[in-house]
Design a protein around this motif. Structure first.
Motif, PDB file in Angstrom:
ATOM      1  N   UNK A 158     -34.514  58.134 -23.817  1.00  0.00           N
ATOM      2  CA  UNK A 158     -33.453  57.467 -23.062  1.00  0.00           C
ATOM      3  C   UNK A 158     -32.527  58.500 -22.429  1.00  0.00           C
ATOM      4  N   UNK A 159     -32.119  59.493 -23.197  1.00  0.00           N
ATOM      5  CA  UNK A 159     -31.250  60.537 -22.655  1.00  0.00           C
ATOM      6  C   UNK A 159     -31.886  61.276 -21.497  1.00  0.00           C
ATOM      7  N   UNK A 160     -33.175  61.553 -21.613  1.00  0.00           N
ATOM      8  CA  UNK A 160     -33.876  62.235 -20.519  1.00  0.00           C
ATOM      9  C   UNK A 160     -34.009  61.337 -19.291  1.00  0.00           C
ATOM     10  N   UNK A 161     -34.279  60.071 -19.512  1.00  0.00           N
ATOM     11  CA  UNK A 161     -34.376  59.132 -18.386  1.00  0.00           C
ATOM     12  C   UNK A 161     -33.045  59.042 -17.648  1.00  0.00           C
ATOM     13  N   UNK A 162     -31.959  58.987 -18.392  1.00  0.00           N
ATOM     14  CA  UNK A 162     -30.631  58.900 -17.774  1.00  0.00           C
ATOM     15  C   UNK A 162     -30.340  60.125 -16.901  1.00  0.00           C
ATOM     16  N   UNK A 163     -30.937  61.255 -17.266  1.00  0.00           N
ATOM     17  CA  UNK A 163     -30.706  62.493 -16.514  1.00  0.00           C
ATOM     18  C   UNK A 163     -31.799  62.773 -15.486  1.00  0.00           C
ATOM     19  N   UNK A 164     -32.756  61.850 -15.362  1.00  0.00           N
ATOM     20  CA  UNK A 164     -33.826  62.023 -14.393  1.00  0.00           C
ATOM     21  C   UNK A 164     -34.880  63.034 -14.796  1.00  0.00           C
ATOM     22  N   UNK A 165     -34.939  63.404 -16.088  1.00  0.00           N
ATOM     23  CA  UNK A 165     -35.922  64.365 -16.581  1.00  0.00           C
ATOM     24  C   UNK A 165     -37.149  63.604 -17.083  1.00  0.00           C
ATOM     25  N   UNK A 166     -37.965  63.180 -16.129  1.00  0.00           N
ATOM     26  CA  UNK A 166     -39.049  62.253 -16.442  1.00  0.00           C
ATOM     27  C   UNK A 166     -40.184  62.893 -17.238  1.00  0.00           C
ATOM     28  N   UNK A 167     -40.456  64.167 -17.013  1.00  0.00           N
ATOM     29  CA  UNK A 167     -41.514  64.819 -17.779  1.00  0.00           C
ATOM     30  C   UNK A 167     -41.178  64.802 -19.275  1.00  0.00           C
ATOM     31  N   UNK A 168     -39.952  65.132 -19.599  1.00  0.00           N
ATOM     32  CA  UNK A 168     -39.540  65.155 -20.997  1.00  0.00           C
ATOM     33  C   UNK A 168     -39.440  63.738 -21.572  1.00  0.00           C
ATOM     34  N   UNK A 169     -38.964  62.801 -20.755  1.00  0.00           N
ATOM     35  CA  UNK A 169     -38.839  61.412 -21.220  1.00  0.00           C
ATOM     36  C   UNK A 169     -40.205  60.835 -21.577  1.00  0.00           C
ATOM     37  N   UNK A 170     -41.170  61.033 -20.718  1.00  0.00           N
ATOM     38  CA  UNK A 170     -42.501  60.488 -20.981  1.00  0.00           C
ATOM     39  C   UNK A 170     -43.188  61.226 -22.130  1.00  0.00           C
ATOM     40  N   UNK A 171     -42.910  62.522 -22.271  1.00  0.00           N
ATOM     41  CA  UNK A 171     -43.446  63.266 -23.419  1.00  0.00           C
ATOM     42  C   UNK A 171     -42.959  62.648 -24.726  1.00  0.00           C
ATOM     43  N   UNK A 172     -41.682  62.328 -24.790  1.00  0.00           N
ATOM     44  CA  UNK A 172     -41.119  61.744 -26.018  1.00  0.00           C
ATOM     45  C   UNK A 172     -41.750  60.401 -26.334  1.00  0.00           C
ATOM     46  N   UNK A 173     -41.883  59.549 -25.335  1.00  0.00           N
ATOM     47  CA  UNK A 173     -42.450  58.217 -25.578  1.00  0.00           C
ATOM     48  C   UNK A 173     -43.914  58.312 -25.986  1.00  0.00           C
ATOM     49  N   UNK A 174     -44.689  59.097 -25.260  1.00  0.00           N
ATOM     50  CA  UNK A 174     -46.118  59.225 -25.582  1.00  0.00           C
ATOM     51  C   UNK A 174     -46.304  59.850 -26.966  1.00  0.00           C
ATOM     52  N   UNK A 175     -45.427  60.774 -27.331  1.00  0.00           N
ATOM     53  CA  UNK A 175     -45.512  61.375 -28.675  1.00  0.00           C
ATOM     54  C   UNK A 175     -45.396  60.305 -29.754  1.00  0.00           C
ATOM     55  N   UNK A 176     -44.476  59.352 -29.572  1.00  0.00           N
ATOM     56  CA  UNK A 176     -44.318  58.301 -30.581  1.00  0.00           C
ATOM     57  C   UNK A 176     -45.562  57.425 -30.678  1.00  0.00           C
ATOM     58  N   UNK A 177     -46.214  57.199 -29.545  1.00  0.00           N
ATOM     59  CA  UNK A 177     -47.426  56.370 -29.548  1.00  0.00           C
ATOM     60  C   UNK A 177     -48.529  57.028 -30.361  1.00  0.00           C
ATOM     61  N   UNK A 178     -48.618  58.362 -30.286  1.00  0.00           N
ATOM     62  CA  UNK A 178     -49.662  59.073 -31.018  1.00  0.00           C
ATOM     63  C   UNK A 178     -49.258  59.359 -32.466  1.00  0.00           C
ATOM     64  N   UNK A 179     -48.032  58.967 -32.837  1.00  0.00           N
ATOM     65  CA  UNK A 179     -47.651  58.976 -34.250  1.00  0.00           C
ATOM     66  C   UNK A 179     -47.876  57.572 -34.809  1.00  0.00           C
ATOM     67  N   UNK A 180     -47.138  56.602 -34.255  1.00  0.00           N
ATOM     68  CA  UNK A 180     -47.339  55.200 -34.622  1.00  0.00           C
ATOM     69  C   UNK A 180     -47.463  54.402 -33.336  1.00  0.00           C
ATOM     70  N   UNK A 181     -48.510  53.628 -33.232  1.00  0.00           N
ATOM     71  CA  UNK A 181     -48.864  52.982 -31.968  1.00  0.00           C
ATOM     72  C   UNK A 181     -47.748  52.112 -31.415  1.00  0.00           C
ATOM     73  N   UNK A 182     -46.892  51.568 -32.289  1.00  0.00           N
ATOM     74  CA  UNK A 182     -45.877  50.636 -31.789  1.00  0.00           C
ATOM     75  C   UNK A 182     -44.889  51.296 -30.827  1.00  0.00           C
ATOM     76  N   UNK A 183     -44.903  52.621 -30.725  1.00  0.00           N
ATOM     77  CA  UNK A 183     -44.062  53.300 -29.742  1.00  0.00           C
ATOM     78  C   UNK A 183     -44.359  52.893 -28.314  1.00  0.00           C
ATOM     79  N   UNK A 184     -45.510  52.254 -28.119  1.00  0.00           N
ATOM     80  CA  UNK A 184     -45.902  51.815 -26.776  1.00  0.00           C
ATOM     81  C   UNK A 184     -44.886  50.833 -26.188  1.00  0.00           C
TER      82      UNK A 184
END
Length: 394
Positions: A158-184
């Motif tokens: 969320x913090x990265x999205x607010x700052x327009x840092x999309x590469x980092x924002x998507x990295x964080x979200x995808x990381x959660x998916x590969x830990x526990x799928x519900x991050x999707x």
């Protein structure tokens, strides 16, 4: 300025508390001896969850099925992605006491710094948010769980999205998916921001990278086998339990034998309705409440939710309350969440009350369910005002 305020506005003090909790829980688990998860069963270390993560790395290198039961080594199944097993190798090669401590410190630190990275929220309010999380953080790290890490990654996104840092924002979200799928579920955040094409291709990049990462140490045949085995485990896991969830609440309180799929679909529908208010995307509080909704949703609609999972939900509760104009009804719900979600599993409640009332009636989940309903209602019908306009309010 009184001592409480000095503490709340001092990030170093709160960092010390977070790290202290992580180290304390690690040493408590490490020196906790052996225990059995069923009466008369095999004995395992108190830090069994860490052992599961640790051994997954060696099982990956040995071309074993990560999702098979290893009864002699660990007291439960490994349920994360093959990529997580590989990345965890950084800790697996260390002595247990060091690896366990660093793992819990990582969880605590990511959660803490994710809150401090939030925009438009003053330092004192961030301190309040973090202090509200402390009991649930202890519960999570005492069980060597990844849930604090997941909560932190989602808040960071969320913090990265607010700052327009999309590469980092998507990295964080995808990381959660590969830990526990519900991050999707957190992919819904992307709808609130411009440049959807960049969000799409950065997400795709990280998904591909995390998916193929195990090929560094295994061949293609084993790679395909592991992903099939993981999918099979997740599919079979769906019917095992009701957890501290909406499903468990409906069954224990009302005796409703509900279909899990139907409940999940109803939850998805309710979750998505506020997204129809496209004009509200421009308002910061609306976006924070969407993040809060995600953090709570992934727990209360998770049929496998257990007590250590609730650091994710309680993070959503804290953000929901402290990021907006304080209201008395919200304050009441916040207190209920602190008492019955955070404190109910602790020794502050006598054991007979925990065993006969709190656990059977999934009381821990109820305040979070109520708050999630309030979030959906407020996003649809209420005027959302930022907290900073009423610094002296509740």
């Amino acid at each position: 300025m009184n001592a409480v305020n000095r503490f709340l506005i001092n990030p170093k003090s709160i960092l010390f508390v977070f790290l202290g909790i992580a180290v304390f829980a690690s040493l408590q688990s490490y020196f906790g001896g052996l225990k059995s998860f069923v009466e008369g069963g095999h004995l395992y270390t108190t830090y069994n969850n860490y052992i599961i993560f640790k051994q997954s790395f060696f099982h990956l290198l040995e071309n074993k099925d990560l999702y098979a039961p290893f009864i002699e080594e660990q007291g439960d199944l490994y349920k994360y992605s093959p990529s997580f097993a590989l990345i965890f190798g950084i800790l697996s090669i260390l002595p247990d006491v060091l690896g366990l401590s660093l793992w819990n410190i990582l969880n605590a630190a990511v959660l803490l710094y994710s809150v401090y990275y939030l925009p438009r929220i003053d330092i004192r309010t961030k301190g309040l948010i973090l202090v509200f999380m402390l009991v649930e953080l202890l519960t999570s790290v005492q069980n060597e769980q990844s849930n604090a890490l997941i909560a932190g990654l989602l808040i960071f996104s969320f913090g990265f999205l607010e700052r327009g840092k999309y590469w980092m924002a998507t990295l964080c979200v995808v990381s959660t998916i590969f830990i526990k799928v519900f991050g999707i579920v957190a992919l819904a955040l992307f709808l609130l921001y411009p440049n959807k094409f960049k969000l799409a291709y950065t997400t795709a990049f990280w998904v591909v990278l995390f998916t193929i990462l195990p090929l560094v140490v295994i061949d293609w045949e084993q790679f395909v086998f592991l992903y099939k085995s993981w999918a099979n485990l997740l599919q079979n896991d769906h019917s095992i339990s009701d957890g501290l969830s909406v499903i468990g609440w409906l069954k224990s309180w009302f005796g409703w034998q509900v279909n899990k799929t139907y409940v999940s679909l109803a939850g998805v529908a309710l979750f998505c309705i506020p997204l129809l208010k496209i004009r509200s995307y421009q308002h910061f509080v609306f976006r924070v409440l969407m993040l809060s909704s995600i953090l709570i949703w992934v727990v209360i609609f998770n049929h496998r939710a257990e007590s250590p999972t609730f650091i994710i939900a309680i993070s959503g509760v804290a953000l929901w309350y402290y990021a907006q104009f304080p209201k008395k009804e919200n304050y009441i719900l916040l207190v209920l969440a602190f008492v019955f979600t955070a404190l109910s599993p602790t020794d502050l409640f006598p054991k007979f009350i925990r065993d006969e009332w709190m656990k059977p009636y999934v009381v821990k989940a109820v305040p979070c369910i109520l708050i999630w309903g309030k979030i959906i209602y407020d996003m649809l019908f209420s005027q959302l005002l930022p907290r900073e306009k009423t610094e002296k309010a509740l």
